[in-house]
Each structure stands twice: as structure tokens, then as C-alpha cells.
Write a protein that holds these residues in place. Structure first.
Motif: not given
Length: 59
Positions: A13-26
Motif C-alpha cells: 500500500r505504501g509503495l502504491n501510494a508513492i507510485t501514484t503520487g509520482w504518476q500524478n506529479l509527472i
């Protein structure tokens, strides 16, 4: 085993949240929409034709 499973779930879940945050930023950085290029600069000639300026209010 239940504690190992729950720790993996929390890690995922933590890695998923980080990945989602990076995808939104990009996605935001690559967004071509720039509102400052499209805003209206004031009323146009049709609006001025419908709303004549009176001499008393032009003071």
C-alpha cells in the motif's frame, strides 16, 4: 504468518501510494493546458455594441 502477510500488505500500500503520487506529479508536469494563454481579456465588440457608453457614466 498473518503478521508477515499484513506487513507485506502495508508495504504494498505504501509503495502504491508513492507510485501514484509520482504518476500524478509527472502527469501535471506534462499537462499542455496553460490557462494564462486562454483567458478572456475583456468584453469584445459585440458586447460594446449591445451596451453603449453614456456620457454621464463615462466621468
Amino acid at each position: 504468518m498473518p503478521s508477515l502477510l499484513s506487513s507485506w500488505t502495508l508495504l504494498r500500500r505504501g509503495l502504491n501510494a508513492i507510485t501514484t503520487g509520482w504518476q500524478n506529479l509527472i502527469a501535471r508536469m506534462r499537462d499542455p493546458y496553460r490557462p494564462e494563454l486562454h483567458y478572456m481579456r475583456g468584453p469584445g465588440p459585440k458586447w460594446r455594441a449591445k451596451h453603449p457608453v453614456h456620457a454621464a457614466s463615462a466621468a
